[in-house]
Scaffold this active site. Sequence first.
Site, PDB file in Angstrom:
ATOM      1  N   LYS A  60       0.607  -1.396  -0.059  1.00 34.02           N
ATOM      2  CA  LYS A  60      -0.151   0.017  -0.300  1.00 34.02           C
ATOM      3  C   LYS A  60       1.125   1.498   0.119  1.00 34.02           C
ATOM      4  O   LYS A  60       1.795   1.463   0.067  1.00 34.02           O
ATOM      5  CB  LYS A  60      -0.839  -0.013   1.370  1.00 34.02           C
ATOM      6  CG  LYS A  60      -2.138  -1.304   1.274  1.00 34.02           C
ATOM      7  CD  LYS A  60      -2.917  -1.282   2.541  1.00 34.02           C
ATOM      8  CE  LYS A  60      -3.456  -2.466   2.301  1.00 34.02           C
ATOM      9  NZ  LYS A  60      -4.597  -1.976   3.522  1.00 34.02           N
ATOM     10  N   TYR A 100     -12.655  -1.843  -3.248  1.00 36.65           N
ATOM     11  CA  TYR A 100     -13.237  -2.381  -1.305  1.00 36.65           C
ATOM     12  C   TYR A 100     -14.764  -1.999  -1.481  1.00 36.65           C
ATOM     13  O   TYR A 100     -15.230  -1.910  -0.521  1.00 36.65           O
ATOM     14  CB  TYR A 100     -12.207  -1.057  -0.821  1.00 36.65           C
ATOM     15  CG  TYR A 100     -11.027  -1.325  -0.756  1.00 36.65           C
ATOM     16  CD1 TYR A 100     -10.854  -2.453   0.392  1.00 36.65           C
ATOM     17  CD2 TYR A 100     -10.142  -0.929  -0.858  1.00 36.65           C
ATOM     18  CE1 TYR A 100      -9.358  -2.794   1.153  1.00 36.65           C
ATOM     19  CE2 TYR A 100      -8.845  -0.578  -0.582  1.00 36.65           C
ATOM     20  CZ  TYR A 100      -8.744  -1.907  -0.002  1.00 36.65           C
ATOM     21  OH  TYR A 100      -6.959  -2.150   1.085  1.00 36.65           O
ATOM     22  N   PHE A 138     -15.599   3.522   8.016  1.00 36.40           N
ATOM     23  CA  PHE A 138     -13.699   3.963   7.202  1.00 36.40           C
ATOM     24  C   PHE A 138     -13.223   4.252   6.152  1.00 36.40           C
ATOM     25  O   PHE A 138     -12.437   3.773   5.592  1.00 36.40           O
ATOM     26  CB  PHE A 138     -12.636   2.653   7.935  1.00 36.40           C
ATOM     27  CG  PHE A 138     -12.903   1.508   7.942  1.00 36.40           C
ATOM     28  CD1 PHE A 138     -12.424   0.534   6.497  1.00 36.40           C
ATOM     29  CD2 PHE A 138     -14.295   0.709   9.045  1.00 36.40           C
ATOM     30  CE1 PHE A 138     -12.885  -0.357   6.424  1.00 36.40           C
ATOM     31  CE2 PHE A 138     -13.588  -0.466   8.666  1.00 36.40           C
ATOM     32  CZ  PHE A 138     -13.084  -1.123   7.469  1.00 36.40           C
ATOM     33  N   ARG A 155      -2.161 -14.518   3.418  1.00 37.44           N
ATOM     34  CA  ARG A 155      -2.303 -14.265   4.901  1.00 37.44           C
ATOM     35  C   ARG A 155      -1.527 -14.137   5.507  1.00 37.44           C
ATOM     36  O   ARG A 155      -1.720 -12.939   6.603  1.00 37.44           O
ATOM     37  CB  ARG A 155      -4.648 -14.635   4.988  1.00 37.44           C
ATOM     38  CG  ARG A 155      -5.517 -13.914   3.383  1.00 37.44           C
ATOM     39  CD  ARG A 155      -5.758 -12.701   3.487  1.00 37.44           C
ATOM     40  NE  ARG A 155      -6.568 -12.462   4.813  1.00 37.44           N
ATOM     41  CZ  ARG A 155      -7.194 -11.561   4.643  1.00 37.44           C
ATOM     42  NH1 ARG A 155      -7.281 -10.402   3.984  1.00 37.44           N
ATOM     43  NH2 ARG A 155      -8.006 -10.930   6.069  1.00 37.44           N
ATOM     44  N   THR A 166      -5.515  -8.071  10.124  1.00 36.49           N
ATOM     45  CA  THR A 166      -5.580  -6.202   9.769  1.00 36.49           C
ATOM     46  C   THR A 166      -5.239  -5.376  10.207  1.00 36.49           C
ATOM     47  O   THR A 166      -4.825  -4.924  10.002  1.00 36.49           O
ATOM     48  CB  THR A 166      -7.661  -6.628   9.657  1.00 36.49           C
ATOM     49  OG1 THR A 166      -8.020  -7.287   8.083  1.00 36.49           O
ATOM     50  CG2 THR A 166      -7.740  -5.667   9.104  1.00 36.49           C
ATOM     51  N   ARG A 202       2.247  -8.067   8.672  1.00 30.42           N
ATOM     52  CA  ARG A 202       2.157  -6.268  10.122  1.00 30.42           C
ATOM     53  C   ARG A 202       2.205  -6.188  10.877  1.00 30.42           C
ATOM     54  O   ARG A 202       3.285  -4.739  11.417  1.00 30.42           O
ATOM     55  CB  ARG A 202       0.149  -6.304   9.470  1.00 30.42           C
ATOM     56  CG  ARG A 202      -0.072  -5.644   7.503  1.00 30.42           C
ATOM     57  CD  ARG A 202      -1.596  -6.265   7.715  1.00 30.42           C
ATOM     58  NE  ARG A 202      -2.102  -6.015   6.789  1.00 30.42           N
ATOM     59  CZ  ARG A 202      -3.133  -6.305   6.745  1.00 30.42           C
ATOM     60  NH1 ARG A 202      -4.043  -7.003   7.061  1.00 30.42           N
ATOM     61  NH2 ARG A 202      -3.888  -6.186   5.096  1.00 30.42           N
ATOM     62  N   ASN A 224      -1.289  -0.071   7.604  1.00 30.15           N
ATOM     63  CA  ASN A 224      -1.525  -1.290   7.261  1.00 30.15           C
ATOM     64  C   ASN A 224      -0.620  -2.447   6.413  1.00 30.15           C
ATOM     65  O   ASN A 224      -0.707  -3.573   6.908  1.00 30.15           O
ATOM     66  CB  ASN A 224      -2.906  -2.679   8.201  1.00 30.15           C
ATOM     67  CG  ASN A 224      -3.565  -1.962   6.954  1.00 30.15           C
ATOM     68  OD1 ASN A 224      -3.726  -1.725   5.742  1.00 30.15           O
ATOM     69  ND2 ASN A 224      -4.160  -3.548   6.806  1.00 30.15           N
ATOM     70  N   HIS A 238      -1.549  -5.530   1.405  1.00 26.23           N
ATOM     71  CA  HIS A 238      -3.273  -6.079   0.629  1.00 26.23           C
ATOM     72  C   HIS A 238      -2.555  -7.837   0.352  1.00 26.23           C
ATOM     73  O   HIS A 238      -1.526  -7.655  -0.001  1.00 26.23           O
ATOM     74  CB  HIS A 238      -3.851  -5.575   0.081  1.00 26.23           C
ATOM     75  CG  HIS A 238      -5.306  -6.039  -0.123  1.00 26.23           C
ATOM     76  ND1 HIS A 238      -6.594  -6.141   0.139  1.00 26.23           N
ATOM     77  CD2 HIS A 238      -5.349  -6.822  -1.999  1.00 26.23           C
ATOM     78  CE1 HIS A 238      -7.062  -7.074  -0.392  1.00 26.23           C
ATOM     79  NE2 HIS A 238      -6.544  -7.392  -1.772  1.00 26.23           N
ATOM     80  N   GLU A 242      -9.541  -9.545  -8.002  1.00 23.19           N
ATOM     81  CA  GLU A 242      -8.499  -8.932  -7.267  1.00 23.19           C
ATOM     82  C   GLU A 242      -7.617  -8.659  -8.958  1.00 23.19           C
ATOM     83  O   GLU A 242      -7.019  -7.709  -8.820  1.00 23.19           O
ATOM     84  CB  GLU A 242      -7.981  -9.033  -6.317  1.00 23.19           C
ATOM     85  CG  GLU A 242      -9.135  -7.980  -5.275  1.00 23.19           C
ATOM     86  CD  GLU A 242      -8.515  -8.683  -3.941  1.00 23.19           C
ATOM     87  OE1 GLU A 242      -9.475  -8.466  -2.548  1.00 23.19           O
ATOM     88  OE2 GLU A 242      -7.826  -8.894  -3.592  1.00 23.19           O
TER      89      GLU A 242
HETATM   90  P1  ADP Z   1      -7.907  -7.291   5.053  1.00 29.08           P
HETATM   91  O1  ADP Z   1      -6.761  -5.844   4.603  1.00 29.08           O
HETATM   92  O2  ADP Z   1      -6.723  -7.874   6.446  1.00 29.08           O
HETATM   93  O3  ADP Z   1      -8.628  -8.144   4.540  1.00 29.08           O
HETATM   94  P2  ADP Z   1     -10.717  -5.976   5.515  1.00 29.08           P
HETATM   95  O4  ADP Z   1     -10.768  -6.304   4.525  1.00 29.08           O
HETATM   96  O5  ADP Z   1     -11.221  -5.597   6.203  1.00 29.08           O
HETATM   97  O6  ADP Z   1      -9.244  -6.189   5.986  1.00 29.08           O
HETATM   98  O7  ADP Z   1     -10.119  -3.723   5.265  1.00 29.08           O
HETATM   99  C1  ADP Z   1      -8.857  -3.358   3.960  1.00 29.08           C
HETATM  100  C2  ADP Z   1      -8.643  -2.441   5.104  1.00 29.08           C
HETATM  101  O8  ADP Z   1      -9.483  -1.534   5.178  1.00 29.08           O
HETATM  102  C3  ADP Z   1      -7.276  -3.101   5.805  1.00 29.08           C
HETATM  103  O9  ADP Z   1      -6.357  -3.563   5.120  1.00 29.08           O
HETATM  104  C4  ADP Z   1      -7.025  -1.474   6.043  1.00 29.08           C
HETATM  105  O10 ADP Z   1      -6.924  -0.880   5.819  1.00 29.08           O
HETATM  106  C5  ADP Z   1      -8.980  -1.230   6.725  1.00 29.08           C
HETATM  107  N1  ADP Z   1      -9.254  -1.159   7.452  1.00 29.08           N
HETATM  108  C6  ADP Z   1      -9.866  -1.914   8.297  1.00 29.08           C
HETATM  109  N2  ADP Z   1     -10.837  -2.037   9.466  1.00 29.08           N
HETATM  110  C7  ADP Z   1     -10.914  -0.475   9.892  1.00 29.08           C
HETATM  111  C8  ADP Z   1     -11.205   0.754  10.414  1.00 29.08           C
HETATM  112  N3  ADP Z   1     -11.570   0.241  12.031  1.00 29.08           N
HETATM  113  N4  ADP Z   1     -10.460   1.899  10.435  1.00 29.08           N
HETATM  114  C9  ADP Z   1      -9.387   2.336   9.193  1.00 29.08           C
HETATM  115  N5  ADP Z   1      -9.096   1.432   8.514  1.00 29.08           N
HETATM  116  C10 ADP Z   1      -9.120   0.149   8.488  1.00 29.08           C
END
Ligand code: ADP
Length: 169
Positions: free
Chosen positions: A29, A69, A77, A105, A111, A122, A132, A135, A146
């Site tokens: 990212k 997304y 968020f 993963r 996450t 992470r 974080n 992805h 994707e």
């Molecule tokens: P992942 O990336 O681990 O698959 P998610 O699909 O739930 O997780 O979320 C996508 C992205 O959204 C996360 O990687 C993170 O960058 C962001 N994100 C998730 N939860 C939050 C949160 N509570 N506040 C801010 N950003 C968030």
Amino acid sequence: MVATLLSVLSTFYKKMTDPKQERTFIAVKPDGVQRGLIGEIIKRFEARGYKMVAGKLIWAPKDLLKNHYKDLADKPFYNGLVEYMSSGPVFAMVWEGKEVVKMGRQMLGATNPLASMPGTIRGDFGIDVGRNICHGSDAVETARREIALWFKEEELSDYEFANKSWIYE
Ligand code: ADP
């Protein structure tokens, strides 16, 4: 003629059903790019034995990120996430190998970096969930979607590792 066709079909079928051919979409990212972690992340996947089949630096348009997304569109968020992901270039990649979606993963960590084990990307390099670093697709089906979203078919390189038999038994 028929023999050639059968041979091509058989190779295609083997590729489609070979678990070692599983692919995932991994992206460094904008924060990971700014912090100079592209090489570190590539190094970990390479060292594990996974094979990069595509990679590019791309400053993603918001439309692409919103689509990527879309399942999170109702989250509070979401807008901040799209802003963060469009704040600079990302390094988008496709990695291939046995169970690479699940292992990818695990290598990324949870996450929220604060919930990630040391030893994960992470867990070693992040603190806040909104920064974080990387992805990774969460399922084989998601990975297909994707990869098709971020890459054209001709950007994916189909090749064999010369040392494949030293990675897979
Ligand atoms: P992942 O990336 O681990 O698959 P998610 O699909 O739930 O997780 O979320 C996508 C992205 O959204 C996360 O990687 C993170 O960058 C962001 N994100 C998730 N939860 C939050 C949160 N509570 N506040 C801010 N950003 C968030």
